[in-house]
Design a protein around this motif. Structure first.
Motif, PDB file in Angstrom:
ATOM      1  N   THR A 265       4.927   7.970  -6.451  1.00 32.12           N
ATOM      2  CA  THR A 265       3.624   8.072  -5.795  1.00 32.12           C
ATOM      3  C   THR A 265       3.603   7.317  -4.468  1.00 32.12           C
ATOM      4  O   THR A 265       2.571   7.247  -3.817  1.00 32.12           O
ATOM      5  N   SER A 266       4.742   6.743  -4.070  1.00 32.64           N
ATOM      6  CA  SER A 266       4.810   6.034  -2.792  1.00 32.64           C
ATOM      7  C   SER A 266       4.658   7.019  -1.639  1.00 32.64           C
ATOM      8  O   SER A 266       4.925   8.220  -1.781  1.00 32.64           O
TER       9      SER A 266
ATOM     10  N   HIS B 189       0.821  -1.215   0.000  1.00 30.56           N
ATOM     11  CA  HIS B 189       0.000   0.000   0.000  1.00 30.56           C
ATOM     12  C   HIS B 189       0.858   1.270   0.000  1.00 30.56           C
ATOM     13  O   HIS B 189       0.422   2.329  -0.422  1.00 30.56           O
TER      14      HIS B 189
ATOM     15  N   GLU C  34       1.454   3.240  -6.930  1.00 31.91           N
ATOM     16  CA  GLU C  34       0.735   2.503  -7.980  1.00 31.91           C
ATOM     17  C   GLU C  34       1.605   2.335  -9.218  1.00 31.91           C
ATOM     18  O   GLU C  34       1.344   2.921 -10.257  1.00 31.91           O
TER      19      GLU C  34
END
Length: 79
Positions: A57-58, A48, A52
Motif C-alpha cells: 500500500t506504499s 506517510h 499502513e
C-alpha cells in the motif's frame, strides 16, 4: 554530482525508450511521464509513503502497480 548523474541516466533511458517507440510506430511519447521516488516522497518524513503496515500500500508500490506504469528504470550509484 549524484543528481546530474540521475538526470543523465534518465535522459538516456528516455532516448532509448523513444527510439524503440518510434521503431514500433508508437506516437504517444509526449504523454509519457516519470515518477522519481526520491523526488516524489519527502525523504525526511517517509512514514506517510510507507503504507499502513503493508508495503503493497506504499506510494511506490501503488505507482508500480498502476495501469499507466509501462516500464521501470533503476538508477544505481557506484556503491
Amino acid at each position: 554530482e549524484e543528481f546530474p548523474l540521475l538526470i543523465r541516466s534518465l535522459e538516456r533511458f528516455a532516448v532509448a525508450k523513444a527510439a524503440l517507440a518510434w521503431r514500433n510506430r508508437q506516437s504517444k511519447m509526449l504523454e509519457w511521464s516519470y515518477w522519481i521516488c526520491a523526488l516524489a516522497n519527502n525523504q525526511f518524513e517517509v512514514s506517510h509513503a510507507i503504507g499502513e503496515g503493508d508495503v503493497m500500500t506504499s506510494s511506490f508500490a501503488v505507482a508500480l502497480q498502476a495501469a499507466s506504469c509501462k516500464s521501470v528504470a533503476a538508477v544505481l550509484d557506484s556503491n
